[in-house]
Design an enzyme around this catalytic site. Sequence first.
Site, PDB file in Angstrom:
ATOM      1  N   GLN A 177      46.662 -21.152  73.591  1.00  0.00           N
ATOM      2  CA  GLN A 177      47.109 -21.455  72.224  1.00  0.00           C
ATOM      3  C   GLN A 177      47.998 -22.702  72.217  1.00  0.00           C
ATOM      4  O   GLN A 177      48.411 -23.187  73.260  1.00  0.00           O
ATOM      5  CB  GLN A 177      47.909 -20.272  71.668  1.00  0.00           C
TER       6      GLN A 177
ATOM      7  N   HIS B   3      62.392  -7.029  65.869  1.00  0.00           N
ATOM      8  CA  HIS B   3      62.637  -6.403  67.183  1.00  0.00           C
ATOM      9  C   HIS B   3      63.360  -5.064  67.067  1.00  0.00           C
ATOM     10  O   HIS B   3      63.118  -4.161  67.863  1.00  0.00           O
ATOM     11  CB  HIS B   3      63.343  -7.401  68.113  1.00  0.00           C
TER      12      HIS B   3
ATOM     13  N   ASP C  27      58.511 -13.813  73.856  1.00  0.00           N
ATOM     14  CA  ASP C  27      59.857 -14.294  73.544  1.00  0.00           C
ATOM     15  C   ASP C  27      60.945 -13.381  74.110  1.00  0.00           C
ATOM     16  O   ASP C  27      62.108 -13.783  74.222  1.00  0.00           O
ATOM     17  CB  ASP C  27      60.013 -14.390  72.020  1.00  0.00           C
TER      18      ASP C  27
ATOM     19  N   GLU D 222      52.104 -10.234  79.211  1.00  0.00           N
ATOM     20  CA  GLU D 222      51.999 -11.363  78.272  1.00  0.00           C
ATOM     21  C   GLU D 222      50.922 -12.299  78.802  1.00  0.00           C
ATOM     22  O   GLU D 222      50.952 -12.694  79.962  1.00  0.00           O
ATOM     23  CB  GLU D 222      53.380 -12.053  78.184  1.00  0.00           C
TER      24      GLU D 222
ATOM     25  N   ASP E 123      53.253  -5.969  70.770  1.00  0.00           N
ATOM     26  CA  ASP E 123      53.984  -7.053  70.093  1.00  0.00           C
ATOM     27  C   ASP E 123      53.093  -8.288  70.148  1.00  0.00           C
ATOM     28  O   ASP E 123      53.305  -9.194  70.939  1.00  0.00           O
ATOM     29  CB  ASP E 123      55.302  -7.270  70.839  1.00  0.00           C
ATOM     30  N   SER E 124      52.055  -8.279  69.312  1.00  0.00           N
ATOM     31  CA  SER E 124      50.986  -9.265  69.478  1.00  0.00           C
ATOM     32  C   SER E 124      50.923 -10.265  68.340  1.00  0.00           C
ATOM     33  O   SER E 124      51.460 -10.044  67.264  1.00  0.00           O
ATOM     34  CB  SER E 124      49.639  -8.540  69.541  1.00  0.00           C
TER      35      SER E 124
ATOM     36  N   ASP F   2      48.470 -12.339  65.576  1.00  0.00           N
ATOM     37  CA  ASP F   2      47.486 -11.821  64.629  1.00  0.00           C
ATOM     38  C   ASP F   2      46.094 -11.801  65.287  1.00  0.00           C
ATOM     39  O   ASP F   2      45.883 -12.456  66.305  1.00  0.00           O
ATOM     40  CB  ASP F   2      47.496 -12.702  63.368  1.00  0.00           C
TER      41      ASP F   2
HETATM   42  N1  AAT Z   1      58.260 -10.836  69.192  1.00  0.00           N
HETATM   43  C1  AAT Z   1      57.487 -11.365  68.150  1.00  0.00           C
HETATM   44  C2  AAT Z   1      56.582 -12.403  68.695  1.00  0.00           C
HETATM   45  C3  AAT Z   1      55.248 -12.320  68.688  1.00  0.00           C
HETATM   46  S1  AAT Z   1      54.440 -13.323  69.775  1.00  0.00           S
HETATM   47  C4  AAT Z   1      53.069 -12.411  70.343  1.00  0.00           C
HETATM   48  C5  AAT Z   1      52.732 -12.719  71.799  1.00  0.00           C
HETATM   49  O1  AAT Z   1      51.516 -12.046  72.101  1.00  0.00           O
HETATM   50  C6  AAT Z   1      52.514 -14.185  72.151  1.00  0.00           C
HETATM   51  O2  AAT Z   1      53.464 -14.584  73.099  1.00  0.00           O
HETATM   52  C7  AAT Z   1      51.085 -14.237  72.724  1.00  0.00           C
HETATM   53  O3  AAT Z   1      50.945 -15.124  73.809  1.00  0.00           O
HETATM   54  C8  AAT Z   1      50.890 -12.793  73.147  1.00  0.00           C
HETATM   55  N2  AAT Z   1      49.492 -12.371  73.245  1.00  0.00           N
HETATM   56  C9  AAT Z   1      48.467 -12.700  72.422  1.00  0.00           C
HETATM   57  N3  AAT Z   1      47.326 -12.141  72.851  1.00  0.00           N
HETATM   58  C10 AAT Z   1      47.622 -11.434  73.975  1.00  0.00           C
HETATM   59  C11 AAT Z   1      46.853 -10.646  74.872  1.00  0.00           C
HETATM   60  N4  AAT Z   1      45.538 -10.483  74.693  1.00  0.00           N
HETATM   61  N5  AAT Z   1      47.487 -10.061  75.921  1.00  0.00           N
HETATM   62  C12 AAT Z   1      48.827 -10.222  76.104  1.00  0.00           C
HETATM   63  N6  AAT Z   1      49.603 -10.972  75.281  1.00  0.00           N
HETATM   64  C13 AAT Z   1      49.010 -11.565  74.231  1.00  0.00           C
HETATM   65  C14 AAT Z   1      54.501 -11.511  67.685  1.00  0.00           C
HETATM   66  C15 AAT Z   1      54.461 -12.236  66.397  1.00  0.00           C
HETATM   67  C16 AAT Z   1      53.768 -11.484  65.291  1.00  0.00           C
HETATM   68  C17 AAT Z   1      53.299 -12.452  64.256  1.00  0.00           C
HETATM   69  C18 AAT Z   1      52.839 -11.768  63.035  1.00  0.00           C
HETATM   70  N7  AAT Z   1      52.380 -12.729  62.070  1.00  0.00           N
END
Ligand code: AAT
Length: 284
Positions: free
Chosen positions: A32, A63, A87, A107, A157-158, A160
């Site tokens: 990304q 959080h 994060d 992550e 905590d993903s 979209d």
């Molecule tokens: N704490 C709130 C921050 C997030 S970030 C979500 C994280 O998910 C990102 O760092 C991304 O790299 C990770 N991620 C995405 N896909 C995967 C995967 N398949 N496996 C592991 N990690 C992944 C959440 C924000 C929410 C936003 C809502 N609009």
Amino acid sequence: MLDLWYTENHTDNVKFSIKTTEHILTEKTPFQQIDFFKSEEFGTFFTLDGLMMVNEKDEFVYHDMITHVAMATNPNIKKVLVIGGGDGGTVRELTRYASIEQIDMVEIDERVVRLSQEYLPITAGKLSDPRVTLLFEDGLAYVKNKEDGYYDLILVDSTDPIGPGEGLFSHDFYNNCFRVLTDDGILINQHESPYYPSYAHEMKRAHSKIKGLFPITRVYQFHMPTYPSGHWLFGFASKKFDPLKDADLDAWNKLGLKTKYYNTDIHTGAFALPTFVKEMLDDA
Ligand code: AAT
């Protein structure tokens, strides 16, 4: 003085903008595009593929709500899996519980973690806790390969469901989460927003998949100023514990944790959903 604004499309017809004081960096990883900014109103923030993920000012809402609802429902949680959450904010809240023994964070993008450690110590500061193990891989593959009945709690905590986060909204993923949870396991997942139709569509899809797998499935809401519409949801799916009937809220209050958003009134209140949301979830 130049006015530099960060602008994000919340729908094709709605834009959300934050005046920035600095564009700290932009970086394309195999997964990304990451951008870090500074601003007056929200402090330091970062976006992934042009969508706000975390900022210093409202991160506490997200959080607190992803962590404390499940922890108040089952105070005996010992082993926790966080998927995504690079994060570190979710891990930070988990580390406040002395009762938790193991926190594995999976992550996909190591750069999110490293850049957060450099620019967002407010969220990343507890990733060095000795109970935390960082694993840089796809959460979908991780749960597929994990043994049965291992974790008491999984927090998804993903991002979209476009880009790397897509698999974390799949039936296969939820099925494996169910399998790797203990008999009294709880799954909390990023459940999108009910307001704008494109997000509501994803909310319904996620809910219909989880509903078919777990005996107890609820959705709860919170107010997130920088996410589209400001109205956001988490899903609560569980094999045994009901977040309203079984939560020991007095016990949680006795822990004496100071939180800025979550409290035990919010715990109960967050599950009270507006009629339009209930109707969408009912026919999901
Ligand atoms: N704490 C709130 C921050 C997030 S970030 C979500 C994280 O998910 C990102 O760092 C991304 O790299 C990770 N991620 C995405 N896909 C995967 C995967 N398949 N496996 C592991 N990690 C992944 C959440 C924000 C929410 C936003 C809502 N609009």
